[in-house]
Design an enzyme around this catalytic site. Structure first.
Site, PDB file in Angstrom:
ATOM      1  CG  ASP A  96      -6.433   2.217  -7.515  1.00 36.89           C
ATOM      2  OD1 ASP A  96      -5.819   1.378  -6.839  1.00 36.89           O
ATOM      3  OD2 ASP A  96      -6.798   3.321  -7.075  1.00 36.89           O
ATOM      4  CD  GLU A 127      -3.040  -0.308   0.004  1.00 36.14           C
ATOM      5  OE1 GLU A 127      -3.129   0.100  -1.170  1.00 36.14           O
ATOM      6  OE2 GLU A 127      -3.550  -1.362   0.407  1.00 36.14           O
ATOM      7  CB  SER A 151     -16.195   2.843  -8.101  1.00 38.43           C
ATOM      8  OG  SER A 151     -15.991   4.073  -7.452  1.00 38.43           O
TER       9      SER A 151
HETATM   10  C1  GLA Z   1      -5.193   4.859  -4.218  1.00 39.22           C
HETATM   11  C2  GLA Z   1      -4.412   5.196  -5.486  1.00 39.22           C
HETATM   12  C3  GLA Z   1      -3.421   4.069  -5.826  1.00 39.22           C
HETATM   13  C4  GLA Z   1      -2.555   3.720  -4.621  1.00 39.22           C
HETATM   14  C5  GLA Z   1      -3.415   3.495  -3.379  1.00 39.22           C
HETATM   15  C6  GLA Z   1      -2.604   3.292  -2.136  1.00 39.22           C
HETATM   16  O1  GLA Z   1      -6.028   3.761  -4.422  1.00 39.22           O
HETATM   17  O2  GLA Z   1      -5.273   5.398  -6.574  1.00 39.22           O
HETATM   18  O3  GLA Z   1      -2.621   4.459  -6.937  1.00 39.22           O
HETATM   19  O4  GLA Z   1      -1.580   4.708  -4.392  1.00 39.22           O
HETATM   20  O5  GLA Z   1      -4.297   4.584  -3.149  1.00 39.22           O
HETATM   21  O6  GLA Z   1      -1.839   2.124  -2.221  1.00 39.22           O
END
Ligand code: GLA
Length: 377
Positions: free
Chosen positions: A170, A33, A125
């Site tokens: 994501d 994360e 989403s």
């Molecule tokens: C959000 C961002 C990702 C990532 C996460 C944390 O979801 O869109 O790119 O940085 O936070 O891991």
């Protein structure tokens, strides 16, 4: 099925059938994360919750007419006047901006969207909408792109048009997911491989408004940039923060918050490598690494919340649960819980009531497994 719902929205809004329907998945990050924008490693899965986009070409003006069912009506996005409006259509508008910028002559489009990914819950989403929309439009125009390039195009849409300085995790998960597998992503230099992952996980959405999230996220990105600049004073060749060693981070002169953020990044990437190795060896998800990740995010990255901490602690009191952590950006949003299937089912049953008693409102909880990313339905 969500694709059928998109077809129904399409018929209601425009009449007849779409030329095609594409969909992309929501995601849960298992571990890794707040490292993607620092060139680190992450291990997300795509999940069964999806967003579907139905599309058909329309004659006339170069505008996208878009509908998402319900009472929203049909909205019009003018390809020649793309502007951020602070609503959900910013995501397709951002993708159109990329397509136009890439020299693609995008004709008029009719589009209907349907989704069962709860928005604002931390299951990405918005990335699923970007990827499904991009995939649908590129497919109907016959200008395909491989899934990694598509994900990166959607990340640029989010960064440049929507204005969130996000990493690529994501969009990559929404596009590249594989049923029965976790995605071992490396963000510097970019690569994705799959590791078998057939376990169930429990996702708990703390359902807390996250008004501070965007500004706090941007602050973390900046703190990491400060840490990288400091490390480069000592070691100019370090390509990104995730490549800095613990010794370099400790030796460099930087504000203490940046040092804490950098320590998290270094330790978290090691946890991702250890987890991927365990899964590749056929072991169960190492729950203790999830817990260590949560503590690091809580203490060093400062992106947890009282509700997330409570869910993690409560989960760990349940027999058969091996680990739990916040997933996604944090500051509210979701936690993910690991353990045997019976324990997860018991917790899915018992946790919402206990949470409501403690926190004052009900959370949402779902059991998910690793699923496919983007596809034409
Ligand atoms: C959000 C961002 C990702 C990532 C996460 C944390 O979801 O869109 O790119 O940085 O936070 O891991």
């Amino acid at each position: 099925m969500i694709a059928d719902e998109a077809r129904r929205h399409f018929a209601a809004a425009f009449g007849g059938e779409p030329a095609l329907v594409a969909s992309a998945a929501g995601r849960v990050n298992l571990i890794g994360e707040h490292v993607d924008y620092s060139g680190g490693e992450a291990l997300p899965i795509a999940i069964q919750r999806r967003t579907a986009v139905a599309v058909r070409l329309r004659a006339g003006a170069k505008v996208t007419q878009i509908n998402s069912g319900g009472t929203g009506g049909v909205l019009t996005i003018d390809h020649a006047r793309l502007a951020r409006r602070g609503k959900w259509t910013d995501y397709p508008s951002g993708v159109l901006d990329q397509l136009v910028g890439a020299g693609i002559d995008v004709p008029g489009l009719e589009v209907a969207v349907a989704s069962d990914i709860p928005s604002g819950s931390g299951l990405s989403s918005s990335a699923a909408l970007e990827v499904a929309f991009d995939f649908a439009v590129r497919s109907v125009l016959h200008v395909p792109l491989d899934e990694v390039s598509l994900a990166l195009e959607c990340q640029r849409a989010e960064r440049q048009f929507v204005g969130v300085p996000c990493g690529a995790m994501d969009q990559m998960a929404a596009a590249c997911g594989r049923r029965g597998h976790a995605l071992h992503m490396n963000f510097g230099p970019l690569s994705v491989s799959t590791v078998p992952f057939t376990e169930q996980v429990l996702v708990v959405d703390t359902a807390v408004p996250r008004s501070l999230r965007a500004s706090a996220y941007t602050e973390r990105v900046q703190e990491c940039a400060v840490a990288l600049a400091a490390v480069r004073h000592l070691a100019p060749d370090v390509p990104h923060l995730a490549a800095a060693t613990r010794e370099q981070i400790d030796a460099a002169v930087m504000p203490e918050v940046s040092r804490l953020r950098a320590r998290h990044v270094a330790a978290e990437c090691q946890r991702v490598r250890d987890t991927a190795a365990a899964l590749a060896a056929g072991e169960r998800f190492p729950g203790h690494l999830a817990l260590a990740s949560h503590r690091s995010l809580r203490d060093d990255y400062d992106c947890s919340s009282r509700e997330l901490d409570w869910v993690v602690e409560q989960a760990m009191r349940t027999p058969g649960i091996t680990g739990a952590r916040l997933t996604g950006a944090g500051w509210g949003g979701c936690a993910v819980v690991f353990g045997d299937a019976a324990a997860l089912a018991a917790l899915e049953e018992s946790l919402p009531g206990a949470y409501a008693k403690e926190i004052g409102h009900r959370p949402r909880a779902w059991i998910v497994t690793a699923d496919d990313g983007a596809r034409v339905e």
